[in-house]
Design a protein around this motif. Structure first.
Motif, PDB file in Angstrom:
ATOM      1  N   UNK A 158      53.698  33.831  13.903  1.00  0.00           N
ATOM      2  CA  UNK A 158      54.167  35.047  14.747  1.00  0.00           C
ATOM      3  C   UNK A 158      54.169  35.901  13.737  1.00  0.00           C
ATOM      4  N   UNK A 159      54.865  36.528  12.574  1.00  0.00           N
ATOM      5  CA  UNK A 159      54.163  37.785  12.091  1.00  0.00           C
ATOM      6  C   UNK A 159      52.819  38.360  12.481  1.00  0.00           C
ATOM      7  N   UNK A 160      52.279  37.474  12.633  1.00  0.00           N
ATOM      8  CA  UNK A 160      50.390  38.315  12.603  1.00  0.00           C
ATOM      9  C   UNK A 160      49.811  38.376  11.735  1.00  0.00           C
ATOM     10  N   UNK A 453      57.312  51.746  19.509  1.00  0.00           N
ATOM     11  CA  UNK A 453      56.625  50.393  19.660  1.00  0.00           C
ATOM     12  C   UNK A 453      55.694  50.454  18.960  1.00  0.00           C
ATOM     13  N   UNK A 454      55.123  50.703  18.400  1.00  0.00           N
ATOM     14  CA  UNK A 454      53.468  50.620  17.739  1.00  0.00           C
ATOM     15  C   UNK A 454      55.002  50.448  15.898  1.00  0.00           C
ATOM     16  N   UNK A 455      56.066  51.038  15.562  1.00  0.00           N
ATOM     17  CA  UNK A 455      56.425  50.493  14.377  1.00  0.00           C
ATOM     18  C   UNK A 455      57.272  49.203  14.764  1.00  0.00           C
ATOM     19  N   UNK A 456      57.798  48.875  15.577  1.00  0.00           N
ATOM     20  CA  UNK A 456      57.967  47.372  16.564  1.00  0.00           C
ATOM     21  C   UNK A 456      57.653  46.781  15.449  1.00  0.00           C
ATOM     22  N   UNK A 457      56.600  46.386  16.205  1.00  0.00           N
ATOM     23  CA  UNK A 457      55.630  45.561  15.617  1.00  0.00           C
ATOM     24  C   UNK A 457      55.249  45.673  14.295  1.00  0.00           C
ATOM     25  N   UNK A 458      55.285  46.760  13.347  1.00  0.00           N
ATOM     26  CA  UNK A 458      54.957  46.111  11.649  1.00  0.00           C
ATOM     27  C   UNK A 458      56.338  45.823  11.014  1.00  0.00           C
ATOM     28  N   UNK A 459      57.374  46.385  11.860  1.00  0.00           N
ATOM     29  CA  UNK A 459      58.689  46.134  11.178  1.00  0.00           C
ATOM     30  C   UNK A 459      59.297  45.038  11.695  1.00  0.00           C
ATOM     31  N   UNK A 460      59.366  43.874  11.588  1.00  0.00           N
ATOM     32  CA  UNK A 460      60.070  43.135  12.255  1.00  0.00           C
ATOM     33  C   UNK A 460      61.632  42.952  11.923  1.00  0.00           C
ATOM     34  N   UNK A 461      62.624  42.177  12.785  1.00  0.00           N
ATOM     35  CA  UNK A 461      63.792  42.355  13.017  1.00  0.00           C
ATOM     36  C   UNK A 461      64.442  41.182  12.275  1.00  0.00           C
ATOM     37  N   UNK A 462      63.514  39.839  12.473  1.00  0.00           N
ATOM     38  CA  UNK A 462      63.536  38.532  12.043  1.00  0.00           C
ATOM     39  C   UNK A 462      62.693  38.044  11.131  1.00  0.00           C
ATOM     40  N   UNK A 463      63.084  37.700   9.983  1.00  0.00           N
ATOM     41  CA  UNK A 463      62.114  36.707   8.772  1.00  0.00           C
ATOM     42  C   UNK A 463      62.572  35.900   8.579  1.00  0.00           C
ATOM     43  N   UNK A 464      62.318  35.212   8.015  1.00  0.00           N
ATOM     44  CA  UNK A 464      61.980  33.814   7.359  1.00  0.00           C
ATOM     45  C   UNK A 464      63.383  33.566   5.462  1.00  0.00           C
ATOM     46  N   UNK A 465      64.032  34.342   6.036  1.00  0.00           N
ATOM     47  CA  UNK A 465      65.074  34.615   4.802  1.00  0.00           C
ATOM     48  C   UNK A 465      65.378  33.316   4.184  1.00  0.00           C
ATOM     49  N   UNK A 491      62.097  33.167  15.252  1.00  0.00           N
ATOM     50  CA  UNK A 491      60.852  33.223  14.762  1.00  0.00           C
ATOM     51  C   UNK A 491      59.872  33.780  15.640  1.00  0.00           C
ATOM     52  N   UNK A 492      60.424  32.661  16.608  1.00  0.00           N
ATOM     53  CA  UNK A 492      58.654  33.238  17.722  1.00  0.00           C
ATOM     54  C   UNK A 492      58.298  34.484  18.415  1.00  0.00           C
ATOM     55  N   UNK A 493      59.819  35.539  17.941  1.00  0.00           N
ATOM     56  CA  UNK A 493      59.251  36.611  18.287  1.00  0.00           C
ATOM     57  C   UNK A 493      60.247  37.630  17.292  1.00  0.00           C
ATOM     58  N   UNK A 494      59.543  37.669  16.650  1.00  0.00           N
ATOM     59  CA  UNK A 494      60.195  38.506  15.256  1.00  0.00           C
ATOM     60  C   UNK A 494      60.572  40.075  15.624  1.00  0.00           C
ATOM     61  N   UNK A 495      59.865  40.007  16.301  1.00  0.00           N
ATOM     62  CA  UNK A 495      59.576  41.970  16.457  1.00  0.00           C
ATOM     63  C   UNK A 495      60.402  42.253  17.902  1.00  0.00           C
TER      64      UNK A 495
END
Length: 525
Positions: A158-160, A453-465, A491-495
């Motif tokens: 989901x992070x790509x 918008x571009x930065x949000x796709x590259x910089x996720x808010x949620x990762x599997x810490x 985690x399905x919508x990390x951004x």
């Protein structure tokens, strides 16, 4: 479609030579790329979690996943029509040294399924019992490591980030004895089996083993098969085809490394047997996620001394592994030029992907030469000031360049700092960096809305810490597996901003700094 309508062609077994002996007796296997072995049944299989996306890709649904038969099949207690279980034979360089035969020690592939559209998926159970390659191990997996593999496989997707996937997580109803940190304190833990899914589980080590034994004909057959099955878009013949294939493996690996570095993922055990020829993240063992930015951090206790597989060195290790791969393939080439071209292609592809990451993470239309230095300087400051990588870059997405001469503030980044003293000590340099960044943004043609918008796709808010995974593990080991699905859903919508889920985006709490499972992990983790 139901479980019984899955269609298997098991091309790997059909096309390549296998072991004459069947069963799990530990042995050296020569002249063969696989051994037939059945999973060992477990006492009380119970499905704890499934990936609804992978269910859909296989043509299955929630009713299939809820059935007792699903749990039986994906724990290893039953086989579907067409399944022909096997473990594969490979070697590898581990921590820089040739280890000889390794093989699938606790992984058993049930078979290769092909859907109506021709999409191929190999279904592989991890923790389903011993194989000929288990050496002295039992072939089982504990619940904690299985939860970590299940969650991270899907989180990365989901992070790509290119990755193997996870279909299911099934509890076995049996305990497994493990010495988590190899310190002489083994204890029983609940067991589990993950079904992982990929178009191919071929690794660099599959090619290294026959090469190391002088089995050149077997090596050539494997290369021909891999190209035919997994790289059908490549055409030609002979050395030219092999060169194109090797070059693509190198470029895929380079792009994978760039994605790991973009999101802050540390694999932890980048042996050659843990790199996929498809450029997928494979084998989720002692992995970790960067909290405070530290290029020297490794999550692997086994690597704590040398830190070979530390975060910042991952691209260099990948290149080293590819050189070993090239050496294995060299009997198929008249000279070294074509192989060197592939290694060079790795460097070119990584540089391009890294520059693209810089542009996307900083919100720029394109990466100029000066932007590489801008990012390098930021990384050095994040390290010195002990700043959370994910939180800093997420906050940067809303950074307003303002008018020339405006003084930026660190207030929007407050949650990213772990140590107030280090924050204060480096505040002037960080503010100066923000001023440089603001000037660069004012000189960039991207409109502000498009930039964010571009930065949000590259910089996720949620990762599997790691601490999030450990909290889920603690609940599951106490009898409540519901946290697995809860965390996976975030985690399905990390951004995306997800109101009510703020606890999943918080920086690592102090209690997790040195706790087992939240900082350092072993290869049994």
């Amino acid at each position: 479609m139901t479980l019984d309508t899955l269609t298997f062609d098991n091309a790997f077994l059909a096309a390549l030579p296998g072991d004459d002996e069947t069963g799990p007796r530990r042995r050296e296997v020569r002249g063969a790329l696989w051994s037939r072995v059945k999973p060992t049944p477990v006492a009380a299989p119970r499905t704890l979690a499934v990936s609804r996306e992978m269910l859909g890709e296989l043509g299955l649904d929630d009713a299939d996943a809820a059935s007792a038969r699903f749990a039986e099949v994906f724990a290893g207690n039953a086989l579907l029509p067409g399944m022909d279980p096997f473990a594969t034979n490979y070697g590898g360089h581990q921590f820089g040294h040739w280890a000889g035969q390794l093989g699938d020690g606790r992984a058993i592939s049930l078979g290769e399924t092909v859907n109506a559209a021709g999409a191929r998926r190999e279904l592989q159970l991890k923790g389903a019992g011993p194989t000929p390659y288990s050496r002295s191990a039992d072939g089982r997996a504990v619940l904690r490591s299985s939860i970590r593999e299940f969650l991270c496989s899907e989180a990365m997707h989901h992070l790509g980030v290119p990755t193997t996937r996870a279909l299911s997580l099934v509890a076995t109803g049996e305990d497994v004895v493990r010495d988590m940190f190899y310190d002489g304190h083994p204890k029983p833990e609940p067991g589990a089996v993950v079904c992982r899914v990929a178009p191919s589980f071929l690794r660099l080590g599959h090619f290294e083993l026959p090469a190391s034994r002088g089995e050149t004909d077997l090596l050539r057959r494997l290369v021909d098969f891999a190209i035919r099955r997994d790289f059908p878009h490549l055409s030609g013949s002979g050395e030219g085809l092999y060169a194109d294939w090797f070059g693509e493996v190198c470029t895929r690996t380079a792009r994978l490394m760039a994605e790991w570095m973009r999101v802050g993922f540390v694999h932890g055990v980048m042996n050659t047997d843990n790199l996929s020829i498809l450029g997928l993240t494979i084998d989720y063992g002692p992995y970790g996620w960067i909290d405070d930015y530290d290029p020297d951090w490794t999550p692997n206790t086994t690597d704590a001394g040398g830190r070979r597989y530390r975060f910042g060195w991952q691209p260099a290790v990948a290149r080293w592994n590819l050189v070993r791969f090239a050496q294995a393939l060299s009997p198929l080439f008249d000279g070294a030029d074509a192989l060197q071209a592939g290694i060079d292609a790795f460097g070119t592809a990584y540089t391009a992907a890294d520059r693209d990451n810089i542009a996307r993470k900083l919100g720029l239309h394109e990466c100029r030469d000066g932007d590489v230095a801008l990012m390098r300087d930021l990384h050095a400051l994040l390290h010195a000031a002990e700043v959370d990588m994910t939180l800093w870059f997420r906050a940067l997405t809303d950074f307003d360049a303002g008018a020339e001469g405006a003084m930026p503030t660190l207030a929007p980044f407050a949650e990213a700092f772990y140590d107030p003293a280090k924050r204060d000590a480096h505040a002037p340099q960080l503010v100066e960096w923000l001023q440089r960044h603001a000037a660069r943004l004012r000189d960039d043609p991207l409109p502000a809305a498009e930039r964010r918008a571009r930065m949000r796709l590259a910089n996720p808010k949620y990762v599997l810490r790691n601490y999030l995974a450990q909290q889920v593990i603690d609940r599951a080991e106490a009898g409540d597996p519901s946290g697995i699905a809860e965390l996976l859903d975030v985690l399905r919508r990390p951004c995306d901003d997800q109101p009510g889920c703020e606890r999943f985006s918080a920086r690592r709490p102090d209690w997790a700094r040195d706790r087992a499972g939240c900082s350092m992990l072993s290869c049994s983790s």
